[in-house]
Scaffold this active site. Sequence first.
Site, PDB file in Angstrom:
ATOM      1  N   GLY A 104       0.824  -1.189   0.000  1.00  0.00           N
ATOM      2  CA  GLY A 104       0.000   0.000   0.000  1.00  0.00           C
ATOM      3  C   GLY A 104       0.863   1.245   0.000  1.00  0.00           C
ATOM      4  N   GLN A 109       2.886  10.050   1.033  1.00  0.00           N
ATOM      5  CA  GLN A 109       4.179   9.412   1.276  1.00  0.00           C
ATOM      6  C   GLN A 109       5.200   9.713   0.188  1.00  0.00           C
ATOM      7  OE1 GLN A 109       2.120   5.425   2.149  1.00  0.00           O
ATOM      8  NE2 GLN A 109       4.049   5.249   3.279  1.00  0.00           N
ATOM      9  N   CYS A 149       5.247  -0.023   7.864  1.00  0.00           N
ATOM     10  CA  CYS A 149       4.996   1.066   6.916  1.00  0.00           C
ATOM     11  C   CYS A 149       6.250   1.344   6.098  1.00  0.00           C
ATOM     12  CB  CYS A 149       4.602   2.325   7.698  1.00  0.00           C
ATOM     13  SG  CYS A 149       4.199   3.757   6.672  1.00  0.00           S
ATOM     14  N   LEU A 150       6.045   1.636   4.809  1.00  0.00           N
ATOM     15  CA  LEU A 150       7.185   1.976   3.956  1.00  0.00           C
ATOM     16  C   LEU A 150       7.853   3.269   4.398  1.00  0.00           C
ATOM     17  CD1 LEU A 150       5.743   1.103   0.419  1.00  0.00           C
ATOM     18  CD2 LEU A 150       7.408  -0.205   1.756  1.00  0.00           C
ATOM     19  N   HIS A 191      -5.008   2.168   7.124  1.00  0.00           N
ATOM     20  CA  HIS A 191      -3.629   2.657   7.266  1.00  0.00           C
ATOM     21  C   HIS A 191      -3.336   3.758   6.246  1.00  0.00           C
ATOM     22  CE1 HIS A 191       0.792   1.831   8.114  1.00  0.00           C
ATOM     23  NE2 HIS A 191       0.857   2.540   6.999  1.00  0.00           N
ATOM     24  N   GLU A 192      -3.703   3.533   4.987  1.00  0.00           N
ATOM     25  CA  GLU A 192      -3.392   4.503   3.931  1.00  0.00           C
ATOM     26  C   GLU A 192      -4.246   5.764   4.043  1.00  0.00           C
ATOM     27  OE1 GLU A 192      -0.773   4.084   2.473  1.00  0.00           O
ATOM     28  OE2 GLU A 192      -0.481   1.947   2.809  1.00  0.00           O
ATOM     29  N   HIS A 195      -2.711   8.134   6.379  1.00  0.00           N
ATOM     30  CA  HIS A 195      -1.642   8.929   5.771  1.00  0.00           C
ATOM     31  C   HIS A 195      -2.197  10.196   5.126  1.00  0.00           C
ATOM     32  CE1 HIS A 195       2.070   6.731   6.272  1.00  0.00           C
ATOM     33  NE2 HIS A 195       1.544   5.600   5.804  1.00  0.00           N
TER      34      HIS A 195
END
Length: 237
Positions: A104, A109, A149-150, A191-192, A195
Amino acid sequence: MALADWYTADPPPKTGTYRPFLPFANALRAAKEGIKLSSGGTLATICSRKHEIALITSMTKLVILEYPDPRLRNKARPVAKVDAAARQLMDDMLETMYASKGIGLAAIQVNVPQRIIVLDVSESRDQPLVFANPEIVKSVGLVPGEEGCLSVPGFYEKVKRAEHVVVRALGRDGKPFEMAADGLLAVCVQHEIDHLDGKLFVDYLSELKRQLIRRRLEKDRKVRAETRVNRAPVSAI
């Protein structure tokens, strides 16, 4: 896939259904252009001649911001229209997500303050989902699970999320849709969307844990920066 590693998916298989992105919007157009992919996704047949994908694809890997970069706290603006520029961003984000072995990614991000997220929670890594202006209109239950998370590489912590959600958004074609999600997909959607509102999964943790993660990431970035300097070529005198 275990929840412990839900956010850093396994590498794509060497053969099978995984496909890199060709510079064509969809398979139908690629077929019209006379392009076929090999089973391993490494070769493309164009006009009866085989070419390596890496040599003909204009891959765009965006830079993913890392915590505690303050730009991750920006709030994304709604997408006024899903036009060619928005679709290009979606494609670039998917390429970046796959290249980073994530499942994701949110536009925030990659330092683009637009309400766009992309996902692919499939084991085969060939079922991309894109959402413009996503919003959760229904949520049920609350279950704990480990997240990563990335933008917070290398860390996994337990976070409580809704077990089932219904998300409303615009698709790649600009048309509105609703989708029910549970399990891993529900976690990823929540989660996204966090962000897009300037929130990270570390915000659900204690202040002590956040500080420990922050110091570790800052130390890692310093080491990487020093390594790049040491590897820089020395000019001849």
